[in-house]
Each structure stands twice: as C-alpha cells, then as structure tokens.
Design a protein around this motif. Structure first.
Motif, short mmCIF file in Angstrom:
data_model
loop_
_atom_site.label_atom_id
_atom_site.label_comp_id
_atom_site.label_asym_id
_atom_site.label_seq_id
_atom_site.Cartn_x
_atom_site.Cartn_y
_atom_site.Cartn_z
N ASP A 278 0.84 -1.20 0.00
CA ASP A 278 0.00 0.00 0.00
C ASP A 278 0.88 1.25 0.00
N VAL A 279 1.53 1.49 -1.13
CA VAL A 279 2.40 2.65 -1.33
C VAL A 279 2.05 3.24 -2.69
N SER A 280 1.74 4.54 -2.71
CA SER A 280 1.26 5.17 -3.94
C SER A 280 2.36 5.82 -4.78
N ASP B 146 5.31 1.22 -8.10
CA ASP B 146 4.03 0.62 -8.49
C ASP B 146 4.27 -0.72 -9.20
N ARG B 147 4.62 -1.73 -8.42
CA ARG B 147 4.82 -3.09 -8.93
C ARG B 147 4.76 -4.04 -7.74
N PRO B 148 4.50 -5.34 -8.00
CA PRO B 148 4.50 -6.31 -6.89
C PRO B 148 5.91 -6.55 -6.37
N PHE B 149 6.01 -6.90 -5.09
CA PHE B 149 7.29 -7.24 -4.46
C PHE B 149 7.20 -8.65 -3.89
N ALA C 228 -2.11 0.79 -6.09
CA ALA C 228 -2.45 1.03 -4.69
C ALA C 228 -3.61 2.01 -4.56
N ASP C 229 -3.60 3.07 -5.37
CA ASP C 229 -4.69 4.04 -5.32
C ASP C 229 -6.02 3.41 -5.72
#
Length: 673
Positions: free
Chosen positions: A41-43, A48-51, A128-129
C-alpha cells in the motif's frame, strides 16, 4: 575514576547484555510455493509493482491469494494484498519474510484485481490508489460475525418484460438477459418518475438467470425509488446497498456478503462501482452524465468507463440510462458496442409535458415587462395556473442571493482586489464577498469607471424567492439545494431548487419553470450545452404529462430545441459530431497536467510522448493558490493507454528523483474548460 563515573560504568556494563540481539531461530519457509507476490500500500509511482516476500511455514495455510498481509517495506511495516504464490523469485538477493497475515479472508478477487490493474493503466494511476477505492477498510469484529444466509433461488416472472414494453427494442433486451446473453444498450428514459421499474425488471431477469447485477446511481436520493422497485420484484434479502455514507462496520458487513457470494445484486452510488459481485451478468449506470459519477480521488476514474471495462472483460450485459444522453453514450451506439433504447414518438408525446420557450428577443419584444423581470408573463401565467392544482417547481442555476455581481454603471464584472476572484452578495444588505478567498470587499470601486455600486449578473435561490414572494403573495415557498435537501409539499407551493436537487412529488408537478437558461449555456466549459440539457430534462421529467414547462432562454439554441422536441439522442449525436470535428472528447483521449510551472515542465520533458500526441500549453490556472499551470495533451482514442503509460512512467521518474512539486494528472477529466 570518580565514584559517579564508576557507578555509570557499572550501569552501562549491566545494561549491555539486555541491548545485545538475542539469537533468533529462523522459521523455515513454506514447502510449496514459498514466494508471495505482494501489492504494498504505497502510492509512489516508481514503486508501483509487486514485491516478492518469503512465506514462513507457519503462515503457509493462511497466506492465500487475496488476503491482507503485513510486510516490512523500506524500513517500515506496511499493509498490502497477497496477489499470488509462486515457486521461485526473480529477485537475486535474499527475500524478506511476510510478517503476518492480517486476516485469512480473501478480500481481493481475481476479477477485481484485473479490473484495478486496467483502471490504473487507463487513468495513469497506481494500483495502490485503485485498490483503496475497490476494497473497503477492514473491520475485524464484522469479519468474525456469523455470515448471513444466502438468498433463495429466484424464479423467473414473465411479467418483468412488461416494464420495457414502452421502449424499442425493450422486450428484446429483457429476453436476451433471460437467456444469459449480454445485450448492451444506451437508454433514453421516458419523462416521469418510473425509471426505476425497468431497471428493477432487468436486474430481476438477470438474477433469475443465476447471474449477478450491479446498479450505480449518482445520488443517495435516487436510491429510494430504486430500492422500492427492487423490493417489489426481488425482496429485501436479495440485494444490498453500498454507499460512502455507511459506517465502517455496516459497509464492510454488506461488502463481505457480496464478496462471499451470499448476495449477488448490489445497488449504490459511486462507492459501489468496484463491488465484487460473483458471476456478474449486468451492469447499470443511471444518469451517466452527472458529474458525481466522476471519482474525485486519484486516479479519478469515471463510473461509466469502469462499468464498460467490467462488462467487456466479464461478458456482462450493460445498460446506461437517463432522461438525457451523453456524447459518450452516443459514441457507444455509433461504434456498435451498444444499441439505442428509446420510446416511439406516439408514446413519448403521451407522456411528455408541454414545453414552451420564453425569453428570446421575440418574446421580449412582445412582453416589455419581461425586459426588467426574470419571470416573463408566460412563465408567470403558468405558475399561477399550476398553483391552483399542486406544487410548482422553479429551477435556478445557482444558490445564494447574488452569486455574481458587476459594476452598476459600466457592467464590468466585480473582482476581488486581493486574488481577482468574482465578488457576490449573500444577502440584500450584506457586504460583497470573494468566492475564491472569502475576503469582504468593504470599499470596492470599479477600476474602469470608479462607481461603487453593484448590479446582478447572476441571481441565486435567495433573490429568486424574494421575487416570487412579491409575485405570489401568501404562497408557500420552499428552498431545496444540495446542502438542504427536502421533500416537496403535496399542496400548492413554489419549490425553488438548484439543478440536481429537485425533489420528486407524487403525481408530478403542476408546472415547471426553468430560469436563467442562458446563464447555464454560457458557462466556459466543453460540456456546458450537454450538461444544461441534462439538467433541463431531469427537471422537466418531474412534471405531469401535459403540464406546462416554461424555459426562460433563447429558443434558437440547439439545447433549447432538443428540449422542446424531447430529443436526447439527436442532440447527443450532433454534440459527438461537433466534438469529433474540433478534436475534443470523447472523440479523443485527453490528459491534463496541473501543478507548479517547473514541475509540469519537468514531467513533460521526461515523458516519451509519441508524435501523435498534441501538447497544448501550459497555461496559467486563474485563481489557483498557490499559482499553478495546466497543460492539455490529446491523442486518438486508440492511443489513450499509450499516452497514460508515458505519463505514468514520467511520474515514476520524478518520484524516484524526489523532485519537488506535485503534478496532478487526470485522464479524460469530467470538466474541460
């Protein structure tokens, strides 16, 4: 060494073992699919990618796709969603471990995840947004409650098709739903307050075919007739309402019932557009031209477009309806994606009110008293006759008293000396106040001629009520606007309402007056004519069949002509053609970049824009505090995702650099002045 120093040394020596790290026995990783891909949950755009995270063996059973998890990210504990489990990671280094599974409830379905990814790509946002819009916050106690019982199977009722008999090809649309097909239509609803019954019939037909349905309306007030119609055909236990005003517990309780498949019909406002309906078979958007359908939070998606994506990818039927038709709706019909649903002219003539236009040059020439009054004699006569038989609706474009004023002598618009914003009066004897900064203009003088008095340029509900009170002494006058909603009285009364706040009345209004039409048409906005006609049609639809509807505006404008003929499809088609010729939405995709001048310039410089993208501006945004500029970028519809991708990549570079200044990026904004 002093005694104090020796004691301090002893204390440090005694404390040292407590500070030393205790040996930690490593927890083994899960034996199967030990790697979890997590959407944190980081904008920040560059993140903006999976970890990838390692799944401990003690969390292997609970760590399933769709659950909420807690992970360590950039030195902090953050929330996230587990997207999938895989056998190995492409990350070359050691993986951090999942800290915990917040809840074993799989709240993120694969369908909603795919939709969220496409919405983020289409509107140049981050996943996330979008997920914040799609999945409500967790309420732990609600999750632990006993689940409600699933609704029993609904038998089909052939009488549902009767609600569509007034439309062509309405019965065919219902038959297609009953057969499990996916018809798509843009619907021009007949005048009156019975629009909810056809929607309820379509939803019930879809439900009887063992598929789910989702209906989105712009305002809470429109849920009342819709839920009443659904109660009649479905029963209260077969659907839920999802709105933003529900408390956290109740909203999550209803949302969980939908996610678990216990309820397969959802109705609500914009907050319901991502509802995880199981086996979705029908999406409905009522009054898709209302600006409340545009999400005000990043990445600013529109309900109509999100529902189009859901219908396309899930093989669902779609229905976009209203008394008015948008240019986007006309585009769906023109492209062949949807069909047109409308009533034959003979049915329409029996249901529509008697519309007259007053206020043009010819009318003023015949009615000298109307030159100085806001109520021409035709409108005054219609109101007086209507008041003998019931309530009369008076639509006024703006609330307040005199929201816009000008110099009494030279008619130069009155502006604030501090921020140059427009001045207005809140009462007859009050002081003029700025609409932007709120400062009072105590000793205002016109910069052009030196006069110190005002004249009205726009009249609000307060001043209108004063004028109506003098014209109709002794008559009850009721105010209704977005901040003060209310019901209309049953007996004779004047209901003064702003557009969109008009309350329906049983049996319909005896007369409707649409004042200051030219003021709405004169707004400096691309959608001014379309939005004005939508407001007129929605208000006129509340009148009784054959009741007088008086429009005070110039009758030669296309919007006034369309109202007189009640021709929403014809107007929308011409509007679409005009915008295509001028290169405006929805014929093209548009992005706006708003922010500080340096920040916008940097983003434009970083964006790898193709040759088929036109860049207009940047230009100064009037009245913006702090000062801001706006750039407009446009391209063909087929290149819209490519434009959004380029802007999102550039935003990611700025984010990674930690560049100063925020830039708000909006794809296809609802308002484009």
């Amino acid at each position: 060494m002093t005694a104090d120093g020796g004691q301090l040394a002893l204390l440090r020596e005694a404390a040292r073992p407590a500070r030393e790290k205790r040996p930690v026995t490593p927890v083994p990783a899960a034996s199967e699919l030990p790697v979890a891909r997590v959407a944190v949950d980081v904008s920040l755009p560059h993140l903006d990618r999976p970890f990838d995270y390692l799944v401990p063996a003690d969390l292997a059973e609970a760590a399933q796709p769709g659950v909420r998890v807690r992970v360590r990210f950039a030195g902090q504990a953050v929330d996230g969603f587990l997207l999938e489990r895989v056998a190995a990671s492409e990350h070359p280094g050691a993986l951090a471990r999942l800290q915990r599974v917040v809840s074993p409830e799989p709240v993120l379905s694969t369908d909603v995840l795919a939709l969220a990814r496409e919405v983020a790509a289409r509107w140049a946002g981050t996943l996330a947004d979008v997920l914040r819009l799609a999945v409500p916050p967790r309420h732990a106690r609600t999750e632990q409650e006993a689940p409600r019982a699933a609704a029993p199977e609904l038998p089909a009722d052939p009488g549902w098709a009767a609600a569509w008999e007034d439309y062509e090809p309405g019965p065919e649309f219902v038959r297609a739903l009953a057969e499990g097909r996916r018809p798509r239509a843009v619907w021009a609803a007949l005048p009156g307050t019975l629009w909810a019954k056809p929607i309820a019939a379509a939803v019930a037909t879809c439900c009887a075919a063992d598929r789910g349905a989702l209906v989105v309306v712009p305002k809470l007030g429109e849920l009342a007739p819709l839920t009443a119609a659904l109660d009649a055909v479905l029963g209260r236990d077969r659907y839920v309402c999802l709105t933003a005003d529900l408390g956290p517990a109740e909203r999550y309780r209803r949302w969980l019932a939908v996610r678990r498949g216990l309820v397969r019909v959802v109705v609500g406002t914009r907050a319901a557009v991502f509802a995880p309906v199981v086996d979705l078979g029908l999406v409905v958007c009522w009054d898709d031209g209302d600006d409340l359908h545009a999400e005000p939070r990043a990445p600013y998606p529109h309900v109509r477009e999100v529902l189009c994506l859901r219908a396309h990818h899930m093989g669902a039927a779609a229905l976009f309806g209203g008394h008015a038709v948008t240019a986007e709706g006309a585009g769906l019909v023109q492209s062949g994606w949807a069909r047109m649903l409308s009533a034959p002219r003979e049915v329409l003539r029996a249901r529509m009110p008697a519309i007259r236009v007053a206020g043009g040059d010819a009318d003023l020439a015949r009615d000298s008293a109307a030159r100085a009054a806001r109520l021409p004699s035709l409108a005054w006569q219609a109101a007086r006759t209507g008041l003998t038989d019931g309530p009369v609706l008076v639509q006024v474009p703006r609330r307040g008293y005199l929201p816009v004023v000008a110099c009494v002598r030279c008619r130069t618009p009155a502006r604030c000396g501090h921020c140059h914003g427009p001045l207005g009066l809140a009462a007859a004897h009050g002081c003029a106040r700025c609409a932007w900064c709120g400062r009072e203009a105590v000793e205002w003088t016109c910069p052009e001629c030196g006069a110190g008095a005002f004249r009205a340029m726009a009249v609000g509900t307060g001043r209108t009520a004063e004028e109506l009170g003098r014209a109709f002494p002794g008559v009850v006058i009721r105010f209704v606007d977005a901040d003060h909603p209310g019901d209309a009285p049953d007996g004779p009364a004047l209901v003064v309402a702003t557009p969109g706040a008009e309350p329906p009345v049983a049996g319909g209004y005896a007369a409707v007056l649409l004042l200051d039409g030219q003021l709405m048409l004169g707004r400096p906005d691309l959608r001014a004519a379309e939005e004005t006609l939508r407001r007129w049609l929605n208000a006129a639809a509340l009148a009784r069949p054959g009741a007088p509807v008086i429009l005070v505006a110039e009758g030669t404008t296309p919007a006034a002509q369309a109202l007189s003929r009640w021709d929403p499809f014809g107007f929308a088609g011409r509007e679409l053609a005009d915008r295509a010729a001028a290169g405006f939405p929805p014929a093209v995709r548009v992005a706006t970049l708003t922010g500080a001048s340096d920040a916008v310039a940097e983003l434009l410089g970083l964006a790898e824009l193709p040759d088929y993208v036109d860049v207009l501006g940047p230009t100064t945004c009037p009245g913006a505090e702090p000062p801001a500029v706006r750039a407009v970028l446009r391209t063909g519809r087929v290149h819209g995702v490519a434009l959004a991708t380029a802007l999102r990549s550039a935003a990611g570079v700025r984010s990674a650099r930690k560049s100063p200044g925020a830039v708000r990026c909006r794809m296809d904004p609802a308002e484009l002045g």
